[in-house]
Design a protein around this motif. Structure first.
Motif, PDB file in Angstrom:
ATOM      1  N   GLU A  25      -1.041   0.701  -4.284  1.00  0.00           N
ATOM      2  CA  GLU A  25      -0.312  -0.223  -3.402  1.00  0.00           C
ATOM      3  C   GLU A  25      -0.272   0.363  -2.004  1.00  0.00           C
ATOM      4  O   GLU A  25      -0.137   1.571  -1.819  1.00  0.00           O
ATOM      5  N   ALA A  26      -0.374  -0.482  -0.993  1.00  0.00           N
ATOM      6  CA  ALA A  26      -0.298  -0.032   0.401  1.00  0.00           C
ATOM      7  C   ALA A  26       1.151   0.168   0.807  1.00  0.00           C
ATOM      8  O   ALA A  26       2.020  -0.648   0.481  1.00  0.00           O
ATOM      9  N   ASP A  27       1.431   1.264   1.517  1.00  0.00           N
ATOM     10  CA  ASP A  27       2.782   1.485   2.012  1.00  0.00           C
ATOM     11  C   ASP A  27       2.935   0.861   3.397  1.00  0.00           C
ATOM     12  O   ASP A  27       2.062   0.113   3.863  1.00  0.00           O
ATOM     13  N   CYS A  28       4.040   1.166   4.092  1.00  0.00           N
ATOM     14  CA  CYS A  28       4.311   0.503   5.364  1.00  0.00           C
ATOM     15  C   CYS A  28       3.374   0.946   6.482  1.00  0.00           C
ATOM     16  O   CYS A  28       3.305   0.295   7.530  1.00  0.00           O
ATOM     17  N   THR A  29       2.637   2.022   6.283  1.00  0.00           N
ATOM     18  CA  THR A  29       1.662   2.456   7.283  1.00  0.00           C
ATOM     19  C   THR A  29       0.289   1.854   7.019  1.00  0.00           C
ATOM     20  O   THR A  29      -0.634   2.042   7.808  1.00  0.00           O
ATOM     21  N   GLY A  30       0.139   1.163   5.887  1.00  0.00           N
ATOM     22  CA  GLY A  30      -1.144   0.608   5.512  1.00  0.00           C
ATOM     23  C   GLY A  30      -1.972   1.531   4.644  1.00  0.00           C
ATOM     24  O   GLY A  30      -3.056   1.159   4.180  1.00  0.00           O
ATOM     25  N   ALA A  31      -1.466   2.741   4.398  1.00  0.00           N
ATOM     26  CA  ALA A  31      -2.190   3.695   3.562  1.00  0.00           C
ATOM     27  C   ALA A  31      -2.024   3.329   2.093  1.00  0.00           C
ATOM     28  O   ALA A  31      -0.940   2.910   1.661  1.00  0.00           O
ATOM     29  N   ASN A  32      -3.072   3.490   1.327  1.00  0.00           N
ATOM     30  CA  ASN A  32      -3.008   3.169  -0.098  1.00  0.00           C
ATOM     31  C   ASN A  32      -2.337   4.298  -0.869  1.00  0.00           C
ATOM     32  O   ASN A  32      -2.658   5.473  -0.693  1.00  0.00           O
ATOM     33  N   VAL A  33      -1.381   3.923  -1.699  1.00  0.00           N
ATOM     34  CA  VAL A  33      -0.683   4.882  -2.562  1.00  0.00           C
ATOM     35  C   VAL A  33      -1.206   4.676  -3.972  1.00  0.00           C
ATOM     36  O   VAL A  33      -1.049   3.605  -4.555  1.00  0.00           O
ATOM     37  N   ALA A  34      -1.835   5.698  -4.509  1.00  0.00           N
ATOM     38  CA  ALA A  34      -2.470   5.580  -5.819  1.00  0.00           C
ATOM     39  C   ALA A  34      -1.437   5.557  -6.931  1.00  0.00           C
ATOM     40  O   ALA A  34      -0.313   6.066  -6.791  1.00  0.00           O
ATOM     41  N   ALA A  35      -1.802   4.930  -8.027  1.00  0.00           N
ATOM     42  CA  ALA A  35      -0.938   4.926  -9.207  1.00  0.00           C
ATOM     43  C   ALA A  35      -0.676   6.362  -9.641  1.00  0.00           C
ATOM     44  O   ALA A  35      -1.533   7.240  -9.532  1.00  0.00           O
ATOM     45  N   GLY A  36       0.552   6.600 -10.110  1.00  0.00           N
ATOM     46  CA  GLY A  36       0.925   7.944 -10.529  1.00  0.00           C
ATOM     47  C   GLY A  36       1.635   8.735  -9.451  1.00  0.00           C
ATOM     48  O   GLY A  36       2.165   9.814  -9.713  1.00  0.00           O
ATOM     49  N   THR A  37       1.642   8.231  -8.214  1.00  0.00           N
ATOM     50  CA  THR A  37       2.409   8.835  -7.128  1.00  0.00           C
ATOM     51  C   THR A  37       3.527   7.875  -6.719  1.00  0.00           C
ATOM     52  O   THR A  37       3.712   6.835  -7.350  1.00  0.00           O
ATOM     53  N   LEU A  38       4.252   8.205  -5.676  1.00  0.00           N
ATOM     54  CA  LEU A  38       5.400   7.400  -5.273  1.00  0.00           C
ATOM     55  C   LEU A  38       5.162   6.720  -3.931  1.00  0.00           C
ATOM     56  O   LEU A  38       4.612   7.324  -3.002  1.00  0.00           O
ATOM     57  N   VAL A  39       5.598   5.468  -3.828  1.00  0.00           N
ATOM     58  CA  VAL A  39       5.641   4.771  -2.544  1.00  0.00           C
ATOM     59  C   VAL A  39       6.941   5.157  -1.857  1.00  0.00           C
ATOM     60  O   VAL A  39       8.021   5.043  -2.446  1.00  0.00           O
ATOM     61  N   THR A  40       6.850   5.623  -0.624  1.00  0.00           N
ATOM     62  CA  THR A  40       8.035   6.047   0.129  1.00  0.00           C
ATOM     63  C   THR A  40       8.150   5.246   1.411  1.00  0.00           C
ATOM     64  O   THR A  40       7.184   5.141   2.176  1.00  0.00           O
ATOM     65  N   TYR A  41       9.334   4.681   1.628  1.00  0.00           N
ATOM     66  CA  TYR A  41       9.646   3.964   2.866  1.00  0.00           C
ATOM     67  C   TYR A  41      10.827   4.673   3.516  1.00  0.00           C
ATOM     68  O   TYR A  41      11.949   4.626   2.990  1.00  0.00           O
ATOM     69  N   ALA A  42      10.600   5.328   4.649  1.00  0.00           N
ATOM     70  CA  ALA A  42      11.674   6.006   5.378  1.00  0.00           C
ATOM     71  C   ALA A  42      11.911   5.249   6.692  1.00  0.00           C
ATOM     72  O   ALA A  42      11.067   5.285   7.595  1.00  0.00           O
ATOM     73  N   PHE A  43      13.055   4.575   6.794  1.00  0.00           N
ATOM     74  CA  PHE A  43      13.350   3.732   7.950  1.00  0.00           C
ATOM     75  C   PHE A  43      14.296   4.438   8.920  1.00  0.00           C
ATOM     76  O   PHE A  43      15.272   5.072   8.506  1.00  0.00           O
ATOM     77  N   ALA A  44      14.018   4.290  10.209  1.00  0.00           N
ATOM     78  CA  ALA A  44      14.875   4.835  11.258  1.00  0.00           C
ATOM     79  C   ALA A  44      14.652   4.030  12.532  1.00  0.00           C
ATOM     80  O   ALA A  44      13.650   3.312  12.663  1.00  0.00           O
ATOM     81  N   VAL A  45      15.580   4.166  13.475  1.00  0.00           N
ATOM     82  CA  VAL A  45      15.442   3.538  14.790  1.00  0.00           C
ATOM     83  C   VAL A  45      15.256   4.648  15.811  1.00  0.00           C
ATOM     84  O   VAL A  45      16.074   5.575  15.896  1.00  0.00           O
ATOM     85  N   ASN A  46      14.169   4.579  16.582  1.00  0.00           N
ATOM     86  CA  ASN A  46      13.896   5.638  17.543  1.00  0.00           C
ATOM     87  C   ASN A  46      14.531   5.348  18.902  1.00  0.00           C
ATOM     88  O   ASN A  46      15.198   4.330  19.097  1.00  0.00           O
ATOM     89  N   GLY A  47      14.310   6.265  19.841  1.00  0.00           N
ATOM     90  CA  GLY A  47      14.922   6.130  21.162  1.00  0.00           C
ATOM     91  C   GLY A  47      14.320   5.054  22.029  1.00  0.00           C
ATOM     92  O   GLY A  47      14.842   4.761  23.113  1.00  0.00           O
ATOM     93  N   SER A  48      13.241   4.441  21.579  1.00  0.00           N
ATOM     94  CA  SER A  48      12.606   3.359  22.332  1.00  0.00           C
ATOM     95  C   SER A  48      12.982   1.985  21.788  1.00  0.00           C
ATOM     96  O   SER A  48      12.279   0.993  22.037  1.00  0.00           O
ATOM     97  N   ARG A  49      14.082   1.936  21.017  1.00  0.00           N
ATOM     98  CA  ARG A  49      14.570   0.688  20.423  1.00  0.00           C
ATOM     99  C   ARG A  49      13.514   0.062  19.520  1.00  0.00           C
ATOM    100  O   ARG A  49      13.201  -1.124  19.628  1.00  0.00           O
TER     101      ARG A  49
END
Length: 231
Positions: free
Chosen positions: A109-133
């Motif tokens: 499955e593709a994560d939020c960066t578009g990189a493919n995450v293979a089966a057997g590993t974890l999809v990680t979504y780390a959300f934050a707001v930077n200084g550029s809004r």
């Protein structure tokens, strides 16, 4: 016989008097001021409309991305095995952060960066707001015009399907007890001097907030069920 004078009549022509000239100039000036007023008002309305449209687009898209990830938190492909990652965690701050993990679908499955995450590993979504809004996911910008993010976690310690309270990240005893997540985004327009009189008051994070920099702001709030932890 009566003599008829065939000479043309002389008509005396006069120019405008000073009073007539002043009246004409005054009328023209009033008309010019009125046209300028309506032109500037129209520009202000258009700028406000554009800012509101952009804020709505940014707020809704950001909530859509956040909601999709939060609902998936803790998903595992093998329901009979414990989850190998950390389904959900967050941190308080001037701008809150939240991270979710889940198993990818079969075949990857593709994560939020578009990189493919293979089966057997974890999809990680780390959300934050930077200084550029900007709302970022794994340090990649996914939505702009986001000035702040505040998150509250719905606690169901008894796993009875009833949310007992909503807590900031610092008040969560165990993120495994989180059955719902409430996200509030403060979205700012891109044009200054749009807010009336340069000031705007709104309710954010449960408190009245005033900004005087002339930028429009809107608050978008949504609550998502953590389906794999809620009962």
């Amino acid at each position: 016989m009566k003599h008829i004078n065939s000479a043309p009549c002389l008509i005396r022509q006069l120019g405008m008097s000073l009073i007539e000239l002043m009246v004409a100039m005054t009328a023209g000036l009033v008309l010019l001021i009125a046209l300028a007023y309506f032109f500037l008002g129209s520009r202000q309305i258009n700028r406000t409309h554009d800012d509101v449209s952009r804020m709505q687009e940014s707020g809704r898209y950001a909530l859509e991305i956040l909601g999709k990830a939060i609902r998936q938190a803790g998903y595992r492909t093998d329901a009979d095995s414990p989850f190998s990652g950390v389904a959900l965690t967050g941190a308080d701050g001037a701008k809150d952060t939240i991270t979710v993990q889940y198993d990818p679908q079969e075949g990857g499955e593709a994560d939020c960066t578009g990189a493919n995450v293979a089966a057997g590993t974890l999809v990680t979504y780390a959300f934050a707001v930077n200084g550029s809004r900007e709302l970022t996911c794994n340090n990649v910008v996914v939505a702009d015009n986001i000035e702040d993010m505040q998150i509250a976690y719905g606690i169901d310690a008894n796993k009875d399907g009833v949310i007992e309270s909503y807590q900031a990240a610092g008040g969560v005893a165990s993120f495994g007890q989180v059955a719902a997540v409430q996200v509030s985004l403060l979205v700012r327009g891109g044009t200054s001097n749009v807010a009336a009189n340069g000031s705007q008051t709104f309710t954010y994070n449960g408190a009245p907030t005033t900004r005087t920099d002339g930028f429009l702001r809107q608050v978008y709030t949504a609550t998502y069920t953590v389906r794999n932890q809620a009962k």
